[in-house]
Design an enzyme around this catalytic site. Structure first.
Site, PDB file in Angstrom:
ATOM      1  N   GLU A  94      10.560  11.301   6.698  1.00 38.61           N
ATOM      2  CA  GLU A  94       9.212  11.799   5.980  1.00 38.61           C
ATOM      3  C   GLU A  94       9.619  11.008   5.120  1.00 38.61           C
ATOM      4  OE1 GLU A  94       6.663  12.435   8.054  1.00 38.61           O
ATOM      5  OE2 GLU A  94       7.219  13.181   9.868  1.00 38.61           O
ATOM      6  N   LYS A 117      -5.993  -4.573   0.988  1.00 37.39           N
ATOM      7  CA  LYS A 117      -6.460  -3.880   1.602  1.00 37.39           C
ATOM      8  C   LYS A 117      -7.331  -4.767   2.886  1.00 37.39           C
ATOM      9  CE  LYS A 117      -7.638   0.330   1.893  1.00 37.39           C
ATOM     10  NZ  LYS A 117      -8.033   2.062   1.487  1.00 37.39           N
ATOM     11  N   ASP A 126       5.922  10.758  20.099  1.00 36.20           N
ATOM     12  CA  ASP A 126       4.327  10.804  19.062  1.00 36.20           C
ATOM     13  C   ASP A 126       5.248   9.169  19.134  1.00 36.20           C
ATOM     14  OD1 ASP A 126       3.312  12.621  18.677  1.00 36.20           O
ATOM     15  OD2 ASP A 126       4.763  13.176  17.070  1.00 36.20           O
ATOM     16  N   ASP A 177       0.900   3.990   0.966  1.00 35.50           N
ATOM     17  CA  ASP A 177       0.915   4.436   2.115  1.00 35.50           C
ATOM     18  C   ASP A 177       2.414   4.256   3.535  1.00 35.50           C
ATOM     19  OD1 ASP A 177       0.031   7.286   1.699  1.00 35.50           O
ATOM     20  OD2 ASP A 177      -2.029   6.490   2.532  1.00 35.50           O
ATOM     21  N   LYS A 178       1.944   2.648   3.507  1.00 34.68           N
ATOM     22  CA  LYS A 178       2.469   1.765   4.561  1.00 34.68           C
ATOM     23  C   LYS A 178       4.027   1.315   3.786  1.00 34.68           C
ATOM     24  CE  LYS A 178       1.644   0.418   7.792  1.00 34.68           C
ATOM     25  NZ  LYS A 178       2.053   1.289   8.759  1.00 34.68           N
ATOM     26  N   LYS A 216      11.102  10.679  20.038  1.00 33.55           N
ATOM     27  CA  LYS A 216       9.839  11.614  20.021  1.00 33.55           C
ATOM     28  C   LYS A 216       9.102  11.024  20.091  1.00 33.55           C
ATOM     29  CE  LYS A 216      12.608  13.385  16.448  1.00 33.55           C
ATOM     30  NZ  LYS A 216      14.020  13.109  16.787  1.00 33.55           N
ATOM     31  N   ARG A 249       0.327   8.294   7.504  1.00 31.76           N
ATOM     32  CA  ARG A 249      -1.359   8.424   7.768  1.00 31.76           C
ATOM     33  C   ARG A 249      -1.943   7.196   7.504  1.00 31.76           C
ATOM     34  NH1 ARG A 249      -1.856  11.943   1.718  1.00 31.76           N
ATOM     35  NH2 ARG A 249      -1.794   9.284   0.591  1.00 31.76           N
ATOM     36  N   LYS A 250      -1.594   6.363   7.806  1.00 26.91           N
ATOM     37  CA  LYS A 250      -2.162   5.114   8.725  1.00 26.91           C
ATOM     38  C   LYS A 250      -2.080   4.521   9.765  1.00 26.91           C
ATOM     39  CE  LYS A 250      -3.852   3.238   4.856  1.00 26.91           C
ATOM     40  NZ  LYS A 250      -4.417   4.777   4.711  1.00 26.91           N
ATOM     41  N   PHE A 298      -8.423  -4.955  -9.612  1.00 28.47           N
ATOM     42  CA  PHE A 298      -7.077  -3.919  -9.128  1.00 28.47           C
ATOM     43  C   PHE A 298      -5.440  -4.603  -9.348  1.00 28.47           C
ATOM     44  CE2 PHE A 298      -6.044  -3.187  -4.260  1.00 28.47           C
ATOM     45  CZ  PHE A 298      -4.503  -2.126  -4.503  1.00 28.47           C
ATOM     46  N   ASP A 311      -1.509   5.538  -6.675  1.00 29.69           N
ATOM     47  CA  ASP A 311      -1.631   6.569  -5.294  1.00 29.69           C
ATOM     48  C   ASP A 311      -0.918   7.318  -4.928  1.00 29.69           C
ATOM     49  OD1 ASP A 311      -5.356   5.749  -5.491  1.00 29.69           O
ATOM     50  OD2 ASP A 311      -4.837   4.446  -4.567  1.00 29.69           O
ATOM     51  N   ALA A 312      -1.380   8.218  -4.248  1.00 29.51           N
ATOM     52  CA  ALA A 312       0.164   8.761  -4.085  1.00 29.51           C
ATOM     53  C   ALA A 312       0.569   8.049  -2.259  1.00 29.51           C
ATOM     54  CB  ALA A 312      -0.149  10.467  -3.943  1.00 29.51           C
ATOM     55  N   HIS A 330       1.052  -1.303  -0.057  1.00 31.06           N
ATOM     56  CA  HIS A 330       0.323  -0.223   0.006  1.00 31.06           C
ATOM     57  C   HIS A 330       0.768   1.181   0.010  1.00 31.06           C
ATOM     58  CE1 HIS A 330      -2.563   3.170   1.583  1.00 31.06           C
ATOM     59  NE2 HIS A 330      -3.770   2.297   0.823  1.00 31.06           N
ATOM     60  N   GLU A 358      14.725  16.028   9.571  1.00 30.93           N
ATOM     61  CA  GLU A 358      15.673  16.147   9.593  1.00 30.93           C
ATOM     62  C   GLU A 358      16.431  15.411  10.581  1.00 30.93           C
ATOM     63  OE1 GLU A 358      12.763  19.006   9.425  1.00 30.93           O
ATOM     64  OE2 GLU A 358      12.441  17.726  10.671  1.00 30.93           O
ATOM     65  N   LYS A 384      11.626   7.855  13.357  1.00 32.81           N
ATOM     66  CA  LYS A 384      11.421   8.726  14.697  1.00 32.81           C
ATOM     67  C   LYS A 384      11.999   8.379  15.313  1.00 32.81           C
ATOM     68  CE  LYS A 384       7.174  10.550  13.709  1.00 32.81           C
ATOM     69  NZ  LYS A 384       5.618  11.885  14.384  1.00 32.81           N
TER      70      LYS A 384
END
Length: 370
Positions: free
Chosen positions: A59, A185, A295, A33-34, A293, A268-269, A254, A262-263, A31, A72, A289
């Site tokens: 990123e 998915k 997060d 994003d993944k 971090k 995003r997941k 598919f 898709d970008a 996918h 960074e 990260k």
């Protein structure tokens, strides 16, 4: 009340009192994003291998055969970013044009700078390991539930959705389903029953899988093979009944997937990465990260705390939240919600006390919490 589709129309489905439907989704390594998450983490791994004290916020983004990593990064030795990106794309399964994308034929751009000195000074410069502060402000959550097992303590919808994508990967990599491509998915909906604050999974209401595939496999073969070798291999039989819906590639075709279709973008997941919608999320992604971090590191620790509370039998289900300020080692706040499932006459205040004295440097008035 819910809506259930029969062919091309919907009918109302009335659920008994205190029953409800809940769905979670997952995605496979192809996918877009993944894929970007994996690239960011591959960069992080390479940085920490060269320099365990590296500070990394990486990123990634992708569209078509164009990839960019940005962020960074401060480390003592240089690394080969392009090689890392290509290896991550290859590991995800994009090994040639016949799979929709060739890792050898991607265009990579690197936009990386060192960590800002002001952040470094606030977080870790001239500080011991115990004094090191949070890399930024934010809020993080951890969740655990013994709704179906005593080990994973994960929501069943989330666990099964993840396992379906893992199984698709296993079938693709073993060549048992050689026509599968990397993107996929899944989505699992389960009928639950509420008993006080507890939630009890009763049956799987529906299973949805969309799997990228080679152009020469028929829809009938794809649906039959995925149903038999993926769905029935993953979903425990006791949760399936004659009303369970199997939706395999409802779009039928598919063939084009991954970043060609898709970008993709790191982070995003985040619901797939956590609890499938059962718990809130502070908004910060995990991938790319380093542990400074919060997060990532504080969210992992909140999960550890939540799981420990449930595993110890102190509650059946719990949500833990913390908040941080940049440069501070201890959380600004801690929140514990057991949804009324705390055991032994304990309250959420008691659980908060256990968490505070057991897992932080903070102190509370002496109280017999256990």
């Amino acid at each position: 009340m819910s809506l259930k589709k029969y062919e091309d129309y919907y009918v109302e489905e009335v659920l008994p009192k205190d029953h409800f439907l809940f769905a979670s989704e997952s995605v496979g390594e192809g996918h877009p994003d993944k894929l970007c998450d994996q690239i960011s983490d591959a960069v992080l791994d390479a940085c920490l291998k060269e320099d365990p004290n590296a500070k990394v916020a990486c990123e990634s983004t992708a569209k078509g055969n164009k990839f960019m990593i940005l962020g960074e990064i401060t480390l003592s030795k240089p690394i080969n970013y392009e090689e890392i990106v290509r290896n991550a794309v290859k590991a995800a399964g994009f090994v040639g044009k016949e799979k929709g994308l060739d890792y050898k034929d991607i265009d990579i751009r690197v936009v990386v700078e060192r960590q800002a000195p002001e952040i470094a000074n606030a977080v870790h410069v001239k500080k011991t390991e115990e004094e090191q502060g949070a890399g930024d402000q934010g809020l993080m959550f951890g969740y655990a539930s013994n709704e179906w097992d005593k080990e994973t303590l994960m929501p069943l919808t989330h666990y099964l959705a993840g396992r379906l994508c893992e199984r698709l990967s296993e079938m693709r990599n073993s060549k048992e389903l050689s026509w599968l491509r990397p993107d996929c998915k899944s989505q699992v909906t389960i009928e639950y029953k509420k008993e006080g604050g507890k939630v009890i999974p009763l049956r799987v209401h529906s299973i949805l899988i969309s799997a990228q595939h080679d152009p020469d496999v028929t829809v009938d073969i794809l649906r039959r093979e995925i149903t038999e070798k993926v769905i029935k291999a993953v979903i425990p039989e006791k949760y399936l009944d004659e009303r369970t819906s199997f939706l395999v590639n409802p779009s039928k075709s598919f063939v084009t997937g991954g970043p060609v279709a898709d970008a993709g973008l790191t982070g995003r997941k985040i619901i797939v990465d956590t609890y499938g919608g059962w718990a809130p999320h502070g908004g910060g992604a995990f991938s790319g990260k380093d542990p400074s971090k919060v997060d990532r590191s504080a969210a992992y620790y909140c999960r550890y705390v939540a799981k420990s509370l449930v595993h110890a039998g102190l509650c059946d289900r719990v949500l833990v939240q913390v908040s941080y300020a940049i440069g501070m080692a201890d959380p600004l706040s801690i929140y514990v919600d057991s949804y009324g499932t705390a055991s032994g006459g304990r309250t959420d205040t008691d659980l908060l006390g256990i968490v505070t004295v057991s897992y932080t440097h903070l102190t509370l008035p002496t109280t017999p919490y256990v």
